[in-house]
Design a protein around this motif. Structure first.
Motif, mmCIF file in Angstrom:
data_model
loop_
_atom_site.group_PDB
_atom_site.id
_atom_site.type_symbol
_atom_site.label_atom_id
_atom_site.label_comp_id
_atom_site.label_asym_id
_atom_site.label_seq_id
_atom_site.Cartn_x
_atom_site.Cartn_y
_atom_site.Cartn_z
ATOM 1 N N ALA A 73 54.884 -1.227 33.352
ATOM 2 C CA ALA A 73 53.772 -1.002 32.440
ATOM 3 C C ALA A 73 52.550 -1.811 32.874
ATOM 4 O O ALA A 73 52.671 -2.893 33.448
ATOM 5 C CB ALA A 73 54.182 -1.381 31.020
ATOM 6 N N ASP A 74 51.366 -1.273 32.593
ATOM 7 C CA ASP A 74 50.129 -1.980 32.935
ATOM 8 C C ASP A 74 50.092 -3.350 32.257
ATOM 9 O O ASP A 74 50.650 -3.559 31.175
ATOM 10 C CB ASP A 74 48.918 -1.162 32.497
ATOM 11 N N VAL A 75 49.398 -4.281 32.906
ATOM 12 C CA VAL A 75 49.268 -5.653 32.415
ATOM 13 C C VAL A 75 47.913 -5.816 31.743
ATOM 14 O O VAL A 75 46.882 -5.409 32.298
ATOM 15 C CB VAL A 75 49.399 -6.656 33.581
ATOM 16 N N TRP A 76 47.905 -6.402 30.541
ATOM 17 C CA TRP A 76 46.633 -6.663 29.862
ATOM 18 C C TRP A 76 45.904 -7.775 30.595
ATOM 19 O O TRP A 76 46.439 -8.858 30.802
ATOM 20 C CB TRP A 76 46.876 -7.065 28.410
ATOM 21 N N ASP A 77 44.664 -7.490 31.006
ATOM 22 C CA ASP A 77 43.874 -8.459 31.762
ATOM 23 C C ASP A 77 42.447 -8.465 31.222
ATOM 24 O O ASP A 77 41.614 -7.669 31.659
ATOM 25 C CB ASP A 77 43.876 -8.106 33.250
ATOM 26 N N PRO A 78 42.143 -9.361 30.275
ATOM 27 C CA PRO A 78 40.821 -9.364 29.657
ATOM 28 C C PRO A 78 39.774 -10.161 30.422
ATOM 29 O O PRO A 78 38.670 -10.377 29.914
ATOM 30 C CB PRO A 78 41.093 -10.027 28.308
ATOM 31 N N THR A 79 40.087 -10.614 31.634
ATOM 32 C CA THR A 79 39.179 -11.526 32.331
ATOM 33 C C THR A 79 37.808 -10.896 32.604
ATOM 34 O O THR A 79 36.816 -11.615 32.720
ATOM 35 C CB THR A 79 39.802 -12.011 33.652
ATOM 36 N N GLY A 80 37.724 -9.571 32.706
ATOM 37 C CA GLY A 80 36.436 -8.934 32.938
ATOM 38 C C GLY A 80 35.498 -9.023 31.753
ATOM 39 O O GLY A 80 34.288 -8.820 31.902
ATOM 40 N N LEU A 81 36.032 -9.320 30.581
ATOM 41 C CA LEU A 81 35.207 -9.466 29.381
ATOM 42 C C LEU A 81 35.090 -10.914 28.940
ATOM 43 O O LEU A 81 34.079 -11.321 28.357
ATOM 44 C CB LEU A 81 35.798 -8.611 28.254
ATOM 45 N N VAL A 82 36.101 -11.714 29.246
ATOM 46 C CA VAL A 82 36.179 -13.069 28.694
ATOM 47 C C VAL A 82 35.022 -13.949 29.136
ATOM 48 O O VAL A 82 34.511 -14.746 28.341
ATOM 49 C CB VAL A 82 37.539 -13.713 29.062
ATOM 50 N N LYS A 83 34.585 -13.834 30.392
ATOM 51 C CA LYS A 83 33.544 -14.756 30.857
ATOM 52 C C LYS A 83 32.277 -14.622 30.019
ATOM 53 O O LYS A 83 31.738 -15.632 29.536
ATOM 54 C CB LYS A 83 33.228 -14.533 32.332
ATOM 55 N N GLY A 84 31.781 -13.404 29.835
ATOM 56 C CA GLY A 84 30.577 -13.216 29.040
ATOM 57 C C GLY A 84 30.758 -13.667 27.606
ATOM 58 O O GLY A 84 29.878 -14.310 27.021
ATOM 59 N N TRP A 85 31.916 -13.349 27.027
ATOM 60 C CA TRP A 85 32.227 -13.754 25.656
ATOM 61 C C TRP A 85 32.272 -15.276 25.554
ATOM 62 O O TRP A 85 31.759 -15.865 24.601
ATOM 63 C CB TRP A 85 33.560 -13.119 25.262
ATOM 64 N N ALA A 86 32.889 -15.929 26.528
ATOM 65 C CA ALA A 86 33.016 -17.384 26.509
ATOM 66 C C ALA A 86 31.661 -18.070 26.638
ATOM 67 O O ALA A 86 31.377 -19.044 25.923
ATOM 68 C CB ALA A 86 33.936 -17.840 27.644
ATOM 69 N N VAL A 87 30.818 -17.595 27.532
ATOM 70 C CA VAL A 87 29.515 -18.225 27.740
ATOM 71 C C VAL A 87 28.626 -18.026 26.518
ATOM 72 O O VAL A 87 27.863 -18.923 26.143
ATOM 73 C CB VAL A 87 28.863 -17.683 29.027
ATOM 74 N N GLU A 88 28.728 -16.873 25.864
ATOM 75 C CA GLU A 88 27.985 -16.687 24.615
ATOM 76 C C GLU A 88 28.415 -17.719 23.573
ATOM 77 O O GLU A 88 27.590 -18.280 22.860
ATOM 78 C CB GLU A 88 28.209 -15.274 24.065
ATOM 79 N N GLY A 89 29.721 -17.945 23.472
ATOM 80 C CA GLY A 89 30.210 -18.946 22.529
ATOM 81 C C GLY A 89 29.721 -20.339 22.872
ATOM 82 O O GLY A 89 29.347 -21.123 21.982
#
Length: 269
Positions: free
Chosen positions: A127-143
């Motif tokens: 099964a495919d692996v959940w990999d949110p790293t493509g979104l996390v950087k922008g979300w993290a820097v906004e925080g």
């Protein structure tokens, strides 16, 4: 790095340049290696702002990024993400950020018409692996930037490996734009375009710096071509998502962007 913060342009006349420099608010820069990349925080107006508040906000911003790394890093064995992949931690018991980011990933897939997807093919064909790293950087820097926005009388710019967010605290007055150079993906020694930011974000996706690391979710294969896609707009999270979608498919991505996010602008090279 696909974008770099530069100083504002001044007159070519020497005296005019000196006068402009004298009138420009003082600027400080902090740099730390977090989430596997150099992250720099640039602050203007530090003499008008409480010095202790500036330094505390910068420390809190970097601490926020380190906390995100402990939750979402795909390179740390002890992160929540990796423990979930190994079955050692349930999502219900993981940090609450996991649920927030999963919801954002689903929203990003829907908004981009499937050009952004937070999954990777499993190495064993399962099964495919959940990999949110493509979104996390922008979300993290906004925080992280929210800590800086609490400091009065400053403007700031955070550069996370070429993805950039700019903003200001209260009573900052007239804001001088930060100039961001977008490098030419075919000759990284050249600047292909510049973007001016006072409050907002710019993100670039491409293969020049890291090779063919962006996967086309429709085929499961890396996008193996030259070029880049840069997106500017109010949110770094969404600018980064849209930049990825545009690099995967410039034509379909542009159509989706224009329909779903008219506040954003793009440059495809």
């Amino acid at each position: 790095m696909s974008a770099v913060v530069t100083t504002p342009e001044t007159s070519t006349a020497g005296q005019a340049t000196m006068n402009a420099d004298a009138e420009r608010p003082p600027r400080r820069v902090w740099v730390e290696q977090v989430m596997g990349l150099p992250i720099s925080i640039h602050v203007r107006g530090t003499e008008r702002a409480p010095v202790g508040e500036v330094e505390t906000a910068v420390a809190q911003a970097f601490a926020h990024l380190r906390r995100v790394d402990r939750v979402f890093s795909a390179w740390r064995d002890d992160s929540d993400l990796m423990r979930m992949r190994r079955g050692e931690l349930s999502e219900a018991d993981a940090h609450p950020w996991v649920g927030e980011v999963r919801a954002l990933c689903s929203e990003a897939e829907q908004r981009t018409g499937g050009l952004f997807r937070a999954t990777l093919p499993a190495p064993d064909g399962g099964a495919d692996v959940w990999d949110p790293t493509g979104l996390v950087k922008g979300w993290a820097v906004e925080g992280a930037a929210r800590h800086l926005a609490l400091v009065p009388r400053i403007s700031f710019c955070v550069n996370a490996g070429g993805d950039i967010i700019a903003g200001a605290g209260r009573d900052a007055g007239d804001l001088e734009a930060w100039r961001v150079g977008i490098e030419d993906p075919r000759d990284r020694s050249l600047v292909a375009a510049t973007v001016e930011l006072t409050v907002g974000a710019v993100a670039t996706s491409g293969s020049a710096a890291r090779g063919a690391h962006i996967v086309d979710p429709r085929t499961g294969s890396p996008v193996d071509r030259a070029g880049s896609a840069t997106v500017t707009g109010p949110s770094l999270l969404w600018a980064d998502v849209w930049a990825t979608a545009l690099f995967v498919d410039p034509e379909q991505g542009r159509a989706a962007l224009e329909g779903a996010a008219p506040a954003y602008r793009c440059l495809v090279l």
